[in-house]
Design a protein around this motif. Structure first.
Motif, PDB file in Angstrom:
ATOM      1  N   THR A 296       0.847  -1.188   0.000  1.00 25.88           N
ATOM      2  CA  THR A 296       0.000   0.000   0.000  1.00 25.88           C
ATOM      3  C   THR A 296       0.888   1.245   0.000  1.00 25.88           C
ATOM      4  O   THR A 296       2.066   1.161   0.352  1.00 25.88           O
ATOM      5  CB  THR A 296      -0.901   0.018   1.246  1.00 25.88           C
ATOM      6  N   VAL A 298       1.230   3.984   1.862  1.00 26.42           N
ATOM      7  CA  VAL A 298       1.944   4.367   3.091  1.00 26.42           C
ATOM      8  C   VAL A 298       3.085   3.403   3.392  1.00 26.42           C
ATOM      9  O   VAL A 298       4.191   3.798   3.780  1.00 26.42           O
ATOM     10  CB  VAL A 298       1.016   4.341   4.338  1.00 26.42           C
ATOM     11  N   GLU A 299       2.771   2.116   3.208  1.00 30.18           N
ATOM     12  CA  GLU A 299       3.748   1.085   3.513  1.00 30.18           C
ATOM     13  C   GLU A 299       4.986   1.246   2.620  1.00 30.18           C
ATOM     14  O   GLU A 299       6.125   1.213   3.088  1.00 30.18           O
ATOM     15  CB  GLU A 299       3.084  -0.272   3.258  1.00 30.18           C
TER      16      GLU A 299
ATOM     17  N   ARG B 190       6.419  -7.002  11.580  1.00 30.91           N
ATOM     18  CA  ARG B 190       6.702  -6.175  12.755  1.00 30.91           C
ATOM     19  C   ARG B 190       5.432  -5.912  13.558  1.00 30.91           C
ATOM     20  O   ARG B 190       5.452  -5.755  14.763  1.00 30.91           O
ATOM     21  CB  ARG B 190       7.311  -4.846  12.326  1.00 30.91           C
ATOM     22  N   GLY B 240       2.020  -6.906   8.956  1.00 27.37           N
ATOM     23  CA  GLY B 240       2.942  -6.193   8.067  1.00 27.37           C
ATOM     24  C   GLY B 240       3.794  -5.203   8.830  1.00 27.37           C
ATOM     25  O   GLY B 240       4.086  -5.390  10.015  1.00 27.37           O
ATOM     26  N   THR B 241       4.187  -4.139   8.123  1.00 23.62           N
ATOM     27  CA  THR B 241       4.958  -3.089   8.780  1.00 23.62           C
ATOM     28  C   THR B 241       4.011  -2.267   9.642  1.00 23.62           C
ATOM     29  O   THR B 241       2.790  -2.329   9.465  1.00 23.62           O
ATOM     30  CB  THR B 241       5.584  -2.158   7.734  1.00 23.62           C
ATOM     31  N   PRO B 243       3.380   1.087   9.697  1.00 22.94           N
ATOM     32  CA  PRO B 243       2.475   1.960   8.926  1.00 22.94           C
ATOM     33  C   PRO B 243       1.543   1.173   8.007  1.00 22.94           C
ATOM     34  O   PRO B 243       0.402   1.579   7.788  1.00 22.94           O
ATOM     35  CB  PRO B 243       3.429   2.841   8.107  1.00 22.94           C
ATOM     36  N   GLY B 244       2.036   0.050   7.490  1.00 23.06           N
ATOM     37  CA  GLY B 244       1.215  -0.769   6.589  1.00 23.06           C
ATOM     38  C   GLY B 244      -0.020  -1.282   7.302  1.00 23.06           C
ATOM     39  O   GLY B 244      -1.148  -1.183   6.803  1.00 23.06           O
TER      40      GLY B 244
END
Ligand SMILES: Cc1cc2nc3c(=O)[nH]c(=O)nc-3n(C[C@H](O)[C@H](O)[C@H](O)COP(=O)(O)OP(=O)(O)OC[C@H]3O[C@@H](n4cnc5c(N)ncnc54)[C@H](O)[C@@H]3O)c2cc1C
Ligand SMILES: Cc1cc2nc3c(=O)[nH]c(=O)nc-3n(C[C@H](O)[C@H](O)[C@H](O)COP(=O)(O)OP(=O)(O)OC[C@H]3O[C@@H](n4cnc5c(N)ncnc54)[C@H](O)[C@@H]3O)c2cc1C
Lengths: 497, 402
Positions: A296, A298-299, B190, B240-241, B243-244
């Protein structure tokens, strides 16, 4: 490279065989004249050629069954072929064998949007699957560079990879079901059109994938579809030394990021490419990494930041990050044009695909430089760095006597160096005839015999694509006898339990 | 639980010892039960053998190379230990191997890596990251003649010879006694959160799963279960990350708003929840109940479940893999009759019904694994012979003699 002696008796029956096959597939779909057979003489390795006895193009799975049954009865060998882009000679014809070409089996049979599966025929070019589902926001992930041409059947047979398989996996990870025909003409259905359809029996589908057309002819495939990632951005990172670029590969993965793709190009490739794209690369650049990140928005933004920091920390001298889709395409164009650009520098080139643990990249690349001096042949490097899959491009001139042999020896030395570094002979192109004789360097006699025993379970008469993958022909009857001899105990004097 | 006639067990510590045992057994045609530490011995058909070859002693970790995402270990290394070693570097086994210790009444801490590969069981994350078979890069093993062989390698990509590593994965010890396995590992996500929301009908829920999966949201788990208070709920794991996950959670909030009643479980709570899902805890299987796993297309699942429930073949159930697998219990009152009915029902629906737990006699008669076509069965039998001509490795574990 030597192939088994052709069987002259079979060759002498050519006309009768052609007639029999025409009764199965129709008269237009058996090719027997010289001019029309000629384009089928080789696959992606043009150095190896042979005129197929006959070329047959079946129009259905039932016709494939009938062709195989017919050839099995007559003791005629079969070489399956998709689009003939194999880079290992897997689809090299046999003078006493029928070349079975899947190009008429080219339909996407069904798309199941909800369960995210497509059922396709083997002759469908890889890209056509994604094209058939892109309006649903879906795609078929494995993307070999040959995807415009190479067939899904050929991809299954070679377990093809591609730039994006670092993150998304190779062909085997995207196949849910296979329909295949054994040499006897018997059809088997393995797995099915949903996740988990193969649970509870031996993973025969797994062993068929990557079997280079030696075990069965694949007649239908159920593939997994995935949602297209929302955004993808690519970072181009230049380094003043090959070592630094290689170390950066491990560093990116070390921080816990699996890029969608991570490709390496050396200076020679960049110089060749810059002529074509009319763009100059910084003079200090010895190697370039292309790192694609997807997900996405942001990611991806966050990942671009992290990877850029890592690259700077590893000594990158220049970073370019795509901000638009056009920029992304432009940055990738250098990689996509690499092989044709090199092709313009030399009359011929030869490319192998040994694969090594990522941290052995600098060591093996250094060895290559020495080999180049030894053989007096120039080379360039452009490869899938993220999964340690090398593609050394060895330049030679086939018109010069002895040059091809030198190139082959150079290639073999690279592959041996890969195995010695803990790697393997082939990451994605397969063994075929090209790497066949090196199998003994990677495997013991027992390892190879165990593999050939599997061949006996599928094709005991060794009629499907013989002479490929293994340095010796399969002797199924003999293997059977050896079992009896093995009854006597090794190390008879050590204590029993 | 099974293989109860066994009287002696051998616990070798080296590959060579395994080879000697098998060569000796082969020379006498003596069948052996092959297992790790036996924590999942209840999976598969009972094996008629008097001696056990227990491979739990081969428990070394040969190497772990985090930068190269690869680990090689003896088959006896416990999953707990391997997962701990990986966690120290922020990595994990992406296929989330279940232990099923609760199911079999065994000690999950002793569950081995070799058992995970041989049974090829995959957890809830399979819909996102793949199955056990997708992470086995190479193996070393001993075939039924006592020959030590290796296959595959340690690199991420490999098309060098037949993919024997895939063939032995999920072979339940019938092709070879594996001695070491090399696995691809990945950086663990994470961040993870789980959204819990009230269930609707199975049809509506499966359609919702599909809508969520149509977007690339990193959904590492989509399940539907009855919770401890008896309420039906959907579990949506976002990974995921940092922010993700935050971004994807927002997208999901929008999609799920109409359902209302959403609860968000953060990191640790989410982990604990899915460990329970992986182990089928929410099935609450009673000791006398049979336990089933049915794999099928998610779209056909609701009708199948309704039919099986009204026929009394499903007592309690929960759904994982976005609707593509149903785990259920069956009352143990007339297990033979119900097993046959349930299998027939599954076959008609194009589904694969595996009997994860049942009395020995039931598994011996009907087979724990779903039947395959005669052609595939014959090909599999020839393949087994290619590894084990005397048929001494877990004979009958996967197949019922006609
Ligand atoms: C420019 C170029 C770029 C390439 N890039 C990549 C890449 O990025 N990644 C990669 O992995 N490969 C790559 N390749 C190699 C090649 O494209 C792949 O191996 C591809 O999978 C071959 O497909 P094909 O249809 O051309 O098969 P063929 O070349 O026709 O056949 C390949 C093998 O498959 C067997 N086969 C074909 N169809 C069937 C069937 N239906 N049933 C059973 N056996 C069958 C044949 O017998 C043969 O052994 C590239 C090749 C070229 C020329
Ligand atoms: C502690 C406790 C445990 C329970 N365990 C179960 C159980 O294991 N199985 C059971 O059937 N009922 C169980 N129930 C009952 C269940 O929670 C509901 O009360 C019941 O399903 C509602 O039935 P209904 O006739 O209203 O809806 P129905 O029309 O029967 O069901 C509505 C929808 O929910 C689905 N559904 C119903 N129950 C479940 C379930 N357990 N898991 C997944 N989907 C379901 C149906 O398939 C249908 O699509 C339990 C109740 C309690 C208090």
């Amino acid at each position: 490279m030597q192939m088994p002696e052709p069987n002259q008796t079979i060759i002498s029956q050519r006309d009768a065989l052609a007639q029999g096959l025409r009764q199965i597939v129709g008269k237009d779909w058996v090719i027997s004249d010289d001019a029309q057979r000629r384009p089928y003489q080789c696959d992606g390795i043009t150095a190896y050629m042979a005129m197929p006895l006959l070329v047959v193009l079946p129009g259905s799975a039932q016709e494939v069954q009938a062709v195989l049954r017919f050839c099995n009865e007559k003791g005629v060998k079969i070489v399956p072929r998709g689009s003939g882009t194999s880079l290992s000679g897997g689809a090299l014809p046999l003078e006493d064998g029928v070349l079975l070409v899947t190009s008429r089996l080219c339909n996407v049979l069904a798309v199941d949007e909800h369960n995210r599966v497509a059922r396709v025929q083997p002759g469908v070019p890889n890209i056509k699957i994604t094209e058939a589902v892109s309006h649903l926001g879906l795609c078929y992930m494995p993307d070999p560079s040959s995807q415009l041409i190479s067939t899904i059947g050929g991809n299954v047979a070679e377990n093809a990879g591609g730039v994006h398989c670092l993150k998304y996996g190779v062909t085997a990870n995207h196949i849910l079901g296979i329909q295949a025909v054994l040499m006897t003409g018997e059809m088997v259905e393995l797995g099915g059109a949903y996740l988990g359809a193969a649970e509870g029996e031996l993973d025969l589908m797994g062993v068929l994938t990557g079997s280079e057309g030696l075990l069965a002819v694949v007649t239908e495939i159920a593939v997994r579809l995935e949602p297209v990632p929302e955004v993808a951005r690519v970072i181009s990172m230049s380094f003043a030394s090959v070592e630094e670029a290689c170390e950066c590969v491990g560093a990116i993965i070390g921080v816990g990021i699996i890029p969608a793709g991570l490709e390496f190009m050396d200076r020679k490739v960049l110089d060749a490419v810059s002529v074509l794209i009319k763009e100059k690369f910084d003079d200090r650049t010895a190697a370039l990494l292309l790192c694609e990140l997807d997900g996405t928005a942001v990611e991806v933004d966050a990942l671009v930041g992290v990877v850029s920091d890592v690259a700077r920390g590893q000594g990158a001298i220049e970073l370019k990050v795509s901000t638009t889709e056009e920029e992304r395409q432009r940055i990738w164009s250098s990689r996509k044009l690499a092989f044709s650009a090199i092709g313009k520098l030399c009359p011929d080139y030869y490319c192998t695909d040994g694969t090594i643990p990522r941290n052995k990249l600098p060591e093996v690349l250094n060895k290559m430089a020495d080999m180049s001096k030894k053989y007096g042949l120039d080379y360039a490097n452009c490869f899938h760095a993220g999964d340690g899959n090398l593609h050394p491009i060895i330049m030679y001139d086939a018109a010069k006597p002895g040059d091809l042999e030198k190139a082959e020896e150079f290639g073999a030395d690279v592959l041996i160096a890969c195995v010695d570094a803990g790697g393997v002979l082939s990451g994605e192109h397969g063994i075929g005839v090209e790497k066949r004789d090196l199998m003994t360097h990677q495997f013991t006699e027992v390892d190879l015999q165990q593999q050939q025993m599997v061949k006996c379970a599928f094709d005991p008469k060794d009629l499907l694509n013989p002479g490929k993958m293994f340095p010796t022909l399969c002797r199924c009857a003999e293997f059977g006898r050896m079992h009896v001899h093995n009854g006597n105990l090794r190390f008879a004097d050590i204590p029993r339990f | 639980m099974t293989d109860t006639q066994t009287t002696a067990s051998m616990r070798p510590a080296t590959t060579q010892d395994v080879a000697d045992i098998l060569m000796d057994a082969a020379s006498r045609g003596e069948p052996l039960v092959v297992r790790g530490n036996g924590t999942r011995a209840g999976l598969g058909n009972p094996v008629a053998a008097t001696r056990v070859l227990e491979l739990g002693g081969l428990d070394q970790i040969d190497f772990y190379d985090p930068d190269d995402l690869v680990i090689r270990a003896g088959v006896g290394a416990t999953l707990d230990e391997v997962e701990q070693v990986l966690a120290q570097k922020g990595q994990y086994l992406p296929f989330e191997p279940p232990r099923y210790a609760g199911l079999y009444g065994t000690n999950g801490a002793r569950s081995t890596l070799g058992g995970a590969v041989s049974t090829a069981l995959s957890g809830p994350r399979r819909i996102l990251t793949g199955a056990a078979r997708d992470f086995v890069l190479g193996v070393e093993g001993v075939n039924g003649q006592g020959d030590v062989f290796k296959a595959g390698g340690r690199t991420m990509k490999n098309v060098t010879g037949y993919d024997i590593s895939k063939l032995v994965t999920g072979a339940n010890g019938t092709l070879a006694a594996l001695t070491t396995v090399t696995l691809k590992v990945l950086p663990a996500p994470r961040a993870e959160v789980t959204l819990v929301l009230p269930a609707a009908t199975l049809e509506e829920d499966v359609a919702l799963f599909a809508r969520m999966r149509a977007l690339p949201l990193g959904l590492g788990g989509l399940a539907r279960r009855v919770n401890a208070s008896g309420l039906c709920e959907l579990l949506v794991r976002v990974e995921g990350t940092v922010p993700g996950v935050a971004g994807n959670q927002q997208v999901l909030n929008g999609m799920l708003a109409t359902r209302g009643g959403m609860v968000v479980l953060e990191q640790e709570q989410s982990r604990a929840l899915w460990a329970g899902v992986r182990e089928l805890d929410c099935l609450n299987a009673k000791p006398d109940e049979l336990v089933w796993r049915v794999n099928l297309p998610a779209t056909t699942m609701p009708a199948f479940v309704e039919q099986a429930r009204s026929a009394g073949c499903i007592n309690r159930f929960f759904v994982d893999w976005a609707g593509g697998v149903v785990f259920s219990t069956m009352r143990g009152v007339q297990p033979e009759v119900d097993t046959l009915r349930y299998r027939k029902m599954a076959e008609k629906a194009g589904a694969r019904a595996t009997l994860l737990r049942a009395p020995d006699a039931v598994r011996a008669q009907f087979g724990a694994f779903p039947p395959v076509s005669a052609g595939v069965a014959a090909l599999a039998a020839r393949t087994r012979t290619a590894f084990d001509p005397a048929g001494i490795l877990n004979p009958g574990r996967m197949t019922v003699q006609a």
